[in-house]
Design a protein around this motif. Structure first.
Motif, short mmCIF file in Angstrom:
data_model
loop_
_atom_site.label_atom_id
_atom_site.label_comp_id
_atom_site.label_asym_id
_atom_site.label_seq_id
_atom_site.Cartn_x
_atom_site.Cartn_y
_atom_site.Cartn_z
N ALA A 121 0.92 -1.40 0.15
CA ALA A 121 0.03 0.15 -0.05
C ALA A 121 0.78 1.20 0.09
O ALA A 121 0.30 2.34 -0.10
N PHE A 122 2.11 1.05 0.13
CA PHE A 122 2.96 2.34 0.38
C PHE A 122 3.50 2.59 -1.13
O PHE A 122 4.22 1.69 -1.84
N PRO A 123 3.06 3.66 -1.84
CA PRO A 123 3.44 3.94 -3.07
C PRO A 123 5.02 3.92 -3.08
O PRO A 123 5.72 4.57 -2.33
N ILE A 124 5.37 3.12 -4.03
CA ILE A 124 6.94 3.00 -4.04
C ILE A 124 7.66 4.22 -4.34
O ILE A 124 9.00 4.35 -4.33
N LEU C 223 -10.00 -8.60 -2.84
CA LEU C 223 -10.67 -7.43 -2.44
C LEU C 223 -9.51 -6.63 -1.80
O LEU C 223 -9.30 -5.53 -1.96
N LEU C 224 -8.63 -7.19 -0.95
CA LEU C 224 -7.37 -6.61 -0.23
C LEU C 224 -6.60 -5.98 -1.37
O LEU C 224 -6.27 -4.70 -1.23
N PHE C 229 -4.82 -1.53 -4.87
CA PHE C 229 -4.34 -1.00 -6.18
C PHE C 229 -5.05 0.22 -6.63
O PHE C 229 -4.71 1.06 -7.34
N ALA C 230 -6.35 0.27 -6.29
CA ALA C 230 -7.28 1.13 -6.73
C ALA C 230 -7.02 2.53 -6.18
O ALA C 230 -7.03 3.63 -6.62
#
Lengths: 276, 443, 296
Positions: A121-124, C223-224, C229-230
């Protein structure tokens, strides 16, 4: 829908399924077809309007310039190497974790699941400079191996979670049965759980390959002269005329398509439905 | 089951073999190549001349004959941060691979603390013919020569010849006014039903340079000091008007050569390098001309590309030799002919350039020689705040022109941000603003 | 009656059993910690420090920025619209492949092809399709549906733009979800469905009562990732909308790459991370697979 076989309802639903499948297929294929067409057209045709929709005036001038451009074929080879190393590393490290998450309700399982996902989730983009500094200091900057290390870190979450969801679907009783028959836990895993989870492994393998193959940001950052294909292609094509960009896109896409088509047959289990 | 096992074994075996190869290649990163040459190995990282055809030209035309082994490497064209990240990372790690850097004046501003003082090279090249005022720009406001000027470019307008019949009466294409441009754009929309004027307002488009170097100076004869003057506001109102006749997809255009070639746009403004593909492919279909004149003059902005050596360069002497090579008269002439960038040393023009490049060259000369020219210099002394400086202008544009907000309100909102940048960096005013003693002030 | 030795070995095996999961996850945890820990720490410091002092200034700048609200709204809009649509589409496609349809193999090959396309290439292709003098208008003109090229990518028509982005994103990334579903579907034995059919359950009933519940782990995983990504995706949005629309990820990139302000960029990234984690946490919580269901 629970009519007798051969009844019009069944036939209609079957027809409906086919029609849907065909429509979806057309939707999926159209852009790919267009990209291929444009990659094999001259610059003039690509910019023309109305656009040429049929492969009438194929030209290899764009592709051949592209291929003969220094460095592209090397980059292709390097991407293959990187993807394969990433595949081996991430499957080896991640599959056991996926199995653990599926089989054992241990403390911290949910936290682990979340943390693993959090790394993605952490934008690289933000991690770029610290990462590059580490790599340069360790001397693995600008090497295929270095890029693989970065890619494995990016691919691990996929492997862990995908295999975990598939192992969760494999009944533990089968392994326990094997163990009562004298297998060690490891043997039961290898001989019973792993083959049944093959679709999950195949899916993971596809994801890992795709992630590594298309990954452009870390690759551009961590390489300079020994580029992977996306890094090389991207650096060449950003400001180039559209036909070159299509050629680059096609060039990037073609090997992935081949790999996916090979791995896809493993997406099915052996419950009598292996694809030929 | 057995088949699956075999397949898996084969895949693993293959992977292992390749892994061995890869590990062996670990040592390949810094391997020396070929026989020893005079300048040695130089890794040349440049974010200019980074398009496919340009890279080809650099490797096969410009570098040909250089007594050394040059690895010409370019980051992705729209992604400035890759160039910046590489330099910063090598500096922070203390060891580098890159010996020579190619970039724009504005780029070097962001990494100036990592650059070597090139005064010795500057002295030699001044004797060889690089004008003193150009060299002075390479000091980035300090007393050290941080980059050596390499090539020049500017921004021009290009029109598809079929657009010429929509020019307003009496308008001469080489001496347009902004009012005439507006009328021209309106004529095209009214007569063809579609807006055929385009601007590079995409996220990688150079709209910021248009606003800083062309619009605001032409209307207010200033960039910072006149930011919230009524003249500047008039300029923004003008843009709002012009926007009605501008192609809506301009918000996605980064390189105007693409819509020009596809015919979506007939009249465009952009950097010469981003118009090249159109001019080279169909030079006889297009005509280049200087940007229009506003109430206060014909604003324009020169672009200066330079060469610099990072402190972590493994081969600084080879890099310096390469600088001298790239700035030698024959190579500079070749540069113009092959990639359309203008020399920094004096040079005669070859007639074999082709219709497109000749037209572009004429447009540039016309711009520079115009009597009412208002030269907008590159922002000096802004350091890493250059990006925020751009943001002020682009945000002002987006809010006024695209979102339709009131110009006076927006300009008043953005002024404190602009002033804060000037105060933070202490940057003195630069042309076309009159010089100041302290940080530039918005009046 | 067990001997002491037997009791000790049972005890040892029990302890091994408890330690085993930790051992299995250790390599992964160690690898990710090693790789991400230090850079992430640096990045968080960037978000909360400026010139050596702890501050929330970067966050304040971020929130007060002219583009923040638009970026936030559009990002949330994309997530809320695309993810559910995609799941329905992916489920349909996976069920289709999983059925006894003739030529499944071919359909599968076709359906997973978009996976091979990088998001940059996908953005490029869709831009060429939707641009004024592009492929879509060529087809429409051929068919006589329009007599002049229509501007699909018109910034003054936000719903149209949204539609374009949704279609392009559905095309590009549904295959990912479909593959996860397909792999999960393989774990559901035929017999359940066949038994239900015998008892008169219709197609949709079977899907709702049998397939979906047993597919829960796969849905959770899909979903995760999809949500994460969204929040991060921006290549396709950028190619189609340019400066007309912005997302949180686009802003993070701009602050880093154009304005060279790592602090605000890190603030945006932190926001993206938090939003992703909150959503992920919700997903894990709502779709938790009870132990009994796992140890079927």
């Amino acid at each position: 829908m629970s009519g007798e076989r051969g009844s019009p309802v069944v036939w209609l639903s079957r027809f409906g399924m086919y029609a849907t499948a065909v429509l979806v297929s057309l939707f999926v294929l159209a852009p790919i077809y267009l990209m291929t067409l444009a990659a094999f057209s001259s610059q003039e045709d690509v910019y023309a309007y109305p656009k040429e929709l049929l492969p009438r005036n194929l030209s290899t001038e764009t592709m051949s310039f592209f291929i003969h451009f220094g460095g592209v074929l090397d980059a292709l080879q390097r991407s293959v190497v990187v993807a394969l190393i990433t595949l081996v590393l991430s499957l080896a490290i991640g599959t056991p974790a996926g199995y653990a998450l599926a089989r054992f309700a241990f403390r911290g399982a949910d936290t682990l699941r979340l943390s693993v996902v959090a790394t993605r989730a952490f934008p690289i983009v933000i991690l770029s400079i610290p990462l590059a500094v580490i790599f340069i200091s360790w001397g693995i900057d600008d090497t295929a191996f270095g890029v693989s290390i970065a890619h494995t870190a990016l691919a691990l979450p996929f492997v862990v979670l995908t295999t975990s969801s598939v192992f969760a679907g494999v009944s533990p009783e089968l392994e326990e049965a094997a163990m009562t028959l004298g297998c060690s836990r490891l043997k039961a895993f290898v001989k019973v759980a792993l083959p049944l989870a093959l679709p999950g492994l195949a899916a993971s393998a596809i994801f890992v390959f795709i992630v590594s193959w298309n990954e452009v940001f870390a690759a551009s950052l961590l390489t300079l002269r020994h580029r992977t294909l996306p890094a090389e292609v991207l650096s060449l094509l950003e400001g180039a005329p559209v036909n070159f960009r299509f050629a680059g896109g096609f060039f990037l896409m073609a090997p992935s398509v081949i790999v996916i088509l090979i791995i896809r047959r493993y997406l099915f289990t052996m419950w009598g439905r292996v694809l030929k | 089951m057995r088949r699956i096992r075999h397949t898996r074994r084969a895949v693993i075996g293959l992977a292992a073999a390749l892994a061995l190869v890869a590990v062996a290649s670990l040592g390949g990163a810094g391997a020396a190549t070929a026989a020893h040459r005079d300048a040695g190995n130089v890794v040349f990282l440049s974010n200019q001349l980074a398009q496919v055809s340009e890279v080809d030209q650099v490797r096969n035309t410009l570098l040909k004959g250089f007594d050394g082994n040059v690895d010409y490497v370019t980051p992705p064209v729209g992604q400035g941060q890759v160039w910046f990240n590489r330099i910063t990372a090598e500096a922070q790690a203390g060891k580098g691979t890159v010996s020579l850097l190619g970039g724009l004046h504005g780029d070097f501003l962001t990494v100036q603390q990592y650059l070597v003082n090139l005064s010795d090279v500057a002295k030699q090249l001044q004797k060889a013919g690089i004008p003193k005022d150009l060299l002075a720009l390479g000091k980035l406001g300090t007393n050290r020569q941080l980059y050596i000027p390499w090539m020049q470019a500017t921004y021009v307008m290009v029109a598809n010849k079929q657009a010429l019949k929509y020019l307003p009466k009496g308008a001469k294409i080489n001496a347009l006014t902004y009012a005439q441009l507006l009328q021209w754009a309106k004529n095209m929309k009214d007569k063809t039903g579609q807006s055929r004027f385009g601007m590079p307002v995409g996220t990688n488009g150079l709209i910021n340079r248009f606003l800083q170097g062309y619009l605001v100076p032409s209307f207010s004869k200033g960039v910072v000091t006149t930011f919230r003057s009524q003249n500047a506001i008039n300029g923004w109102k003008y843009m709002k008007n012009l926007w009605q006749y501008t192609h809506p997809q301009s918000l996605t255009y980064n390189f105007m050569q693409d819509p020009l070639l596809s015919g979506e746009v007939w009249v465009a403004w952009d950097h010469v390098a981003r118009l090249q593909a159109a001019l080279k492919a169909r030079g006889s279909d297009f005509v280049s001309f200087p940007a229009p004149r506003g109430p206060m003059g014909r604003g324009y902005m020169p672009v200066l590309a330079g060469l610099a050596v990072p402190k972590t360069a493994p081969n600084p002497s080879g890099a310096k030799q390469l600088i001298k090579w790239m700035n030698s008269v024959p190579v500079q002439a070749r540069t113009l002919g092959s990639v359309g960038f203008f020399p920094v040393v004096g040079s005669r023009l070859s007639k074999r350039l082709g219709a497109g490049l000749l037209s572009m060259n004429a447009a540039v000369k016309n711009t520079q020689r115009a009597k009412d020219a208002v030269k907008s210099l590159l922002p000096i002394g802004l350091g890493a705040e250059g990006g925020n400086f751009n943001k002020v202008y682009v945000d002002t544009f987006t809010r006024i022109v695209v979102k339709g907000e009131d110009p006076k309100t927006v300009v008043n909102d953005e002024t404190p941000i602009l002033q804060a940048i000037m105060d933070k960096t202490g940057a003195k005013c630069w042309a076309p603003d009159p010089p100041s003693t302290g940080p530039c002030q918005v009046k | 009656m067990t001997t002491v030795a037997q009791e000790v070995s049972v005890e040892r095996r029990r302890r091994q059993w408890e330690v085993l999961p930790y051992g299995l996850v250790l390599p992964t945890v160690a690898y990710l910690a090693l790789f991400f820990a230090w850079p992430m720490e640096q990045a968080f410091k960037l978000a909360f420090r400026d010139g050596g002092a702890w501050t929330i200034e970067p966050f304040r700048t971020m929130v007060n920025d002219a583009n923040f609200k638009d970026a936030f709204k559009f990002t949330m809009l994309l997530v809320v619209v695309i993810v559910p649509l995609q799941f329905v589409l992916a489920l349909g496609m996976a069920l289709l492949i999983n059925s006894k349809l003739h030529g499944r193999g071919v359909f599968l090959a076709i359906f997973i092809m978009p996976l091979a396309i990088s998001d940059l290439a996908a953005g490029l292709v869709w831009q060429s399709i939707l641009t004024e003098r592009g492929y879509l208008n060529t087809v429409l003109e051929h068919l006589g549906l329009i007599d002049q090229p229509y501007i699909w990518l018109d910034p003054t028509k936000p719903n149209q733009l949204l539609f374009a982005v949704v279609v392009a994103e559905l095309w590009r990334s549904t295959a990912f979800v479909m593959v996860i579903f397909l792999a999960g579907l393989q774990g559901i034995p035929h017999e359940y469905g066949e038994a239900a059919e015998v008892f008169g359950a219709g197609f949709f009933q079977r899907v709702r009562r049998i397939t979906l519940p047993m597919l829960k782990p796969s849905i959770q995983v899909a979903l995760l990732f999809r949500i994460i990504f969204a929040f991060e995706a921006f290549a396709v949005v950028l190619a189609i909308t340019g400066r007309a629309k912005t997302t949180l990820a686009t802003e993070a990139w701009k602050w880093q790459a154009e304005y060279f302000d790592s602090h605000v960029a890190a603030a945006y990234s932190a926001l993206i991370l938090v939003l992703s984690l909150v959503s992920a946490g919700l997903v894990v919580f709502l779709l938790r697979t009870p132990k009994e269901q796992m140890a079927r």
